[in-house]
Motif scaffolding. Structure first.
Motif, PDB file in Angstrom:
ATOM      1  N   ALA A  39       0.816  -1.461   0.071  1.00  0.00           N
ATOM      2  CA  ALA A  39       0.259  -0.100  -0.389  1.00  0.00           C
ATOM      3  C   ALA A  39       1.042   0.970  -0.345  1.00  0.00           C
ATOM      4  O   ALA A  39       0.389   2.337  -0.301  1.00  0.00           O
ATOM      5  N   ALA A  40       2.306   0.937   1.101  1.00  0.00           N
ATOM      6  CA  ALA A  40       2.996   2.227   0.710  1.00  0.00           C
ATOM      7  C   ALA A  40       3.432   2.543  -0.526  1.00  0.00           C
ATOM      8  O   ALA A  40       3.561   3.738  -1.194  1.00  0.00           O
ATOM      9  N   VAL A  41       3.973   1.648  -1.640  1.00  0.00           N
ATOM     10  CA  VAL A  41       4.440   1.813  -2.580  1.00  0.00           C
ATOM     11  C   VAL A  41       3.344   1.762  -4.036  1.00  0.00           C
ATOM     12  O   VAL A  41       3.230   3.532  -4.461  1.00  0.00           O
ATOM     13  N   ARG A  67      12.856   1.811   4.900  1.00  0.00           N
ATOM     14  CA  ARG A  67      13.741   3.478   4.922  1.00  0.00           C
ATOM     15  C   ARG A  67      14.700   3.004   4.079  1.00  0.00           C
ATOM     16  O   ARG A  67      14.934   4.134   3.524  1.00  0.00           O
ATOM     17  N   GLY A  68      14.578   1.972   3.359  1.00  0.00           N
ATOM     18  CA  GLY A  68      15.636   1.669   2.325  1.00  0.00           C
ATOM     19  C   GLY A  68      15.021   2.364   0.642  1.00  0.00           C
ATOM     20  O   GLY A  68      15.496   2.555   0.201  1.00  0.00           O
ATOM     21  N   TRP A  69      13.717   3.001   0.901  1.00  0.00           N
ATOM     22  CA  TRP A  69      13.388   4.270  -0.103  1.00  0.00           C
ATOM     23  C   TRP A  69      12.208   5.132   0.112  1.00  0.00           C
ATOM     24  O   TRP A  69      11.924   6.361  -0.785  1.00  0.00           O
ATOM     25  N   THR A  70      11.531   6.001   1.010  1.00  0.00           N
ATOM     26  CA  THR A  70      10.970   6.898   1.662  1.00  0.00           C
ATOM     27  C   THR A  70      11.014   7.370   2.975  1.00  0.00           C
ATOM     28  O   THR A  70      11.947   6.705   3.673  1.00  0.00           O
ATOM     29  N   GLN A  71      11.281   8.420   2.962  1.00  0.00           N
ATOM     30  CA  GLN A  71      10.899   9.017   4.681  1.00  0.00           C
ATOM     31  C   GLN A  71       9.959   9.435   4.281  1.00  0.00           C
ATOM     32  O   GLN A  71       9.720  10.583   5.801  1.00  0.00           O
ATOM     33  N   THR A  72       8.989   8.827   4.478  1.00  0.00           N
ATOM     34  CA  THR A  72       6.968   9.126   4.897  1.00  0.00           C
ATOM     35  C   THR A  72       7.256   9.330   6.604  1.00  0.00           C
ATOM     36  O   THR A  72       7.732   8.110   7.384  1.00  0.00           O
ATOM     37  N   ARG A 160       6.146  -0.877 -10.715  1.00  0.00           N
ATOM     38  CA  ARG A 160       6.693  -0.625  -9.160  1.00  0.00           C
ATOM     39  C   ARG A 160       7.837  -0.545  -9.223  1.00  0.00           C
ATOM     40  O   ARG A 160       8.911  -0.404  -7.926  1.00  0.00           O
ATOM     41  N   VAL A 161       8.273  -2.388  -9.932  1.00  0.00           N
ATOM     42  CA  VAL A 161      10.199  -1.904  -9.784  1.00  0.00           C
ATOM     43  C   VAL A 161      11.010  -0.763 -10.171  1.00  0.00           C
ATOM     44  O   VAL A 161      11.526  -0.242  -9.800  1.00  0.00           O
ATOM     45  N   LEU A 162      10.620  -0.295 -11.747  1.00  0.00           N
ATOM     46  CA  LEU A 162      11.115   1.226 -12.020  1.00  0.00           C
ATOM     47  C   LEU A 162      11.284   2.632 -10.660  1.00  0.00           C
ATOM     48  O   LEU A 162      12.061   3.079 -10.896  1.00  0.00           O
ATOM     49  N   GLU A 163       9.580   2.065 -10.156  1.00  0.00           N
ATOM     50  CA  GLU A 163       9.743   3.418  -9.356  1.00  0.00           C
ATOM     51  C   GLU A 163      10.379   3.316  -8.077  1.00  0.00           C
ATOM     52  O   GLU A 163      10.830   4.042  -7.653  1.00  0.00           O
ATOM     53  N   LEU A 164      10.877   2.316  -7.640  1.00  0.00           N
ATOM     54  CA  LEU A 164      11.272   1.610  -6.812  1.00  0.00           C
ATOM     55  C   LEU A 164      13.298   1.974  -7.182  1.00  0.00           C
ATOM     56  O   LEU A 164      13.645   3.115  -5.437  1.00  0.00           O
ATOM     57  N   VAL A 166      14.205   4.640  -9.526  1.00  0.00           N
ATOM     58  CA  VAL A 166      13.790   5.769  -9.307  1.00  0.00           C
ATOM     59  C   VAL A 166      13.743   6.385  -8.096  1.00  0.00           C
ATOM     60  O   VAL A 166      14.913   7.138  -7.888  1.00  0.00           O
ATOM     61  N   ARG A 167      12.810   5.826  -6.789  1.00  0.00           N
ATOM     62  CA  ARG A 167      13.475   6.328  -5.534  1.00  0.00           C
ATOM     63  C   ARG A 167      14.222   6.733  -4.924  1.00  0.00           C
ATOM     64  O   ARG A 167      14.824   7.302  -3.742  1.00  0.00           O
ATOM     65  N   ASN A 168      15.439   5.493  -5.573  1.00  0.00           N
ATOM     66  CA  ASN A 168      16.822   5.584  -5.165  1.00  0.00           C
ATOM     67  C   ASN A 168      18.210   5.708  -6.461  1.00  0.00           C
ATOM     68  O   ASN A 168      18.532   4.756  -6.226  1.00  0.00           O
ATOM     69  N   PRO A 169      17.416   6.908  -6.267  1.00  0.00           N
ATOM     70  CA  PRO A 169      19.166   6.985  -7.549  1.00  0.00           C
ATOM     71  C   PRO A 169      20.174   7.037  -7.615  1.00  0.00           C
ATOM     72  O   PRO A 169      20.802   7.568  -6.308  1.00  0.00           O
ATOM     73  N   GLY A 170      21.117   6.207  -8.098  1.00  0.00           N
ATOM     74  CA  GLY A 170      22.553   5.650  -7.542  1.00  0.00           C
ATOM     75  C   GLY A 170      22.830   4.752  -6.375  1.00  0.00           C
ATOM     76  O   GLY A 170      23.927   4.737  -6.430  1.00  0.00           O
TER      77      GLY A 170
END
Length: 235
Positions: A39-41, A67-72, A160-164, A166-170
């Motif tokens: 749901a968070a994704v 916390r691996g991909w969002t600071q919500t 969903r794979v791409l978004e994760l 993209v939210r963690n570039p590099g």
């Protein structure tokens, strides 16, 4: 503003939904850890109210995964009253901790305090790799070649794979994090899923899928989205 309530107690969820909806918040609910991550994704909430003792994936594991991909902001609402439980949750990345039973006024005050940290109307990033533009707000991917723009069709799972990534570039996104966040904790060993979807994304987004420049594999660990430092070289 969206709040995700993660708790397996339907009566508490119902009470919180009524109370928070009356305050103008949009409510999403999830009854276990795996569906909380999903749901968070999917919904990108502005705040997560998280119980630690849900079935399946433990609340601490959920915090680590998010916390691996969002600071919500994450507000833990738990019946665990020990100091060690609070310290563990806060060290894992939670922003605040309330023990059950709690005063609804105290909870609302803590919700207001955490949601004030969320930038309002902050635009989601637009990422460009080569001739491909990825818009996280519109959830769309377009390719521009020779002055012509066309949409790139992605399946929901490909997105969903791409978004994760993209939210963690590099940054490395581990196979375990990807599998847990997209398919749930029961699939952490199903690496074939990832290879399939990464291969499909490369065919759709990379100039040469057999020599990827952006969707990179970190052998034995996971995947990383490498953004170009400057203008793309001319073909």
């Amino acid at each position: 503003m969206k709040i995700l309530i993660a708790d397996d107690d339907p009566q508490l969820v119902r009470a919180l939904r009524i109370t928070l909806s009356a305050e103008g918040y949009r409510i999403i609910a999830a009854p276990d850890g795996a569906r909380t991550i999903q749901a968070a994704v999917e919904h990108q909430p502005d705040l997560l109210l998280l119980d630690l003792g849900m079935p399946g994936l433990d609340g601490i594991d959920v915090i680590h995964a998010l916390r691996g991909w969002t600071q919500t902001p994450i507000l833990v609402i738990s019946g665990r009253t020990g100091a060690a439980d609070k310290v563990e949750a806060l060290d894992a990345g939670a922003d605040d901790y309330v023990t059950k039973p709690f005063s609804i006024q105290e909870l609302l005050a803590r919700v207001r305090a955490l949601t004030r940290r969320v930038p309002s109307n902050e635009p989601e990033p637009m990422v460009r790799i080569g001739d491909v533009s990825i818009d996280l707000t519109a959830r769309s991917v377009v390719r521009t070649t020779g002055g012509e723009t066309r949409h790139v069709r992605l399946t929901p799972t490909e997105w969903r794979v791409l978004e994760l990534l993209v939210r963690n570039p590099g940054r490395l996104v581990t196979r375990q994090d990807l599998l847990t966040q997209i398919w749930g904790s029961d699939h952490v060993t199903d690496t074939g899923y990832l290879r399939l979807y990464i291969s499909q994304l490369r065919k759709k987004l990379e100039p040469d899928p057999h020599a990827p420049r952006y969707l990179l594999t970190e052998a034995g660990m996971g995947y990383r989205l490498e953004l170009p430092d400057g203008p793309e070289p001319s073909p």
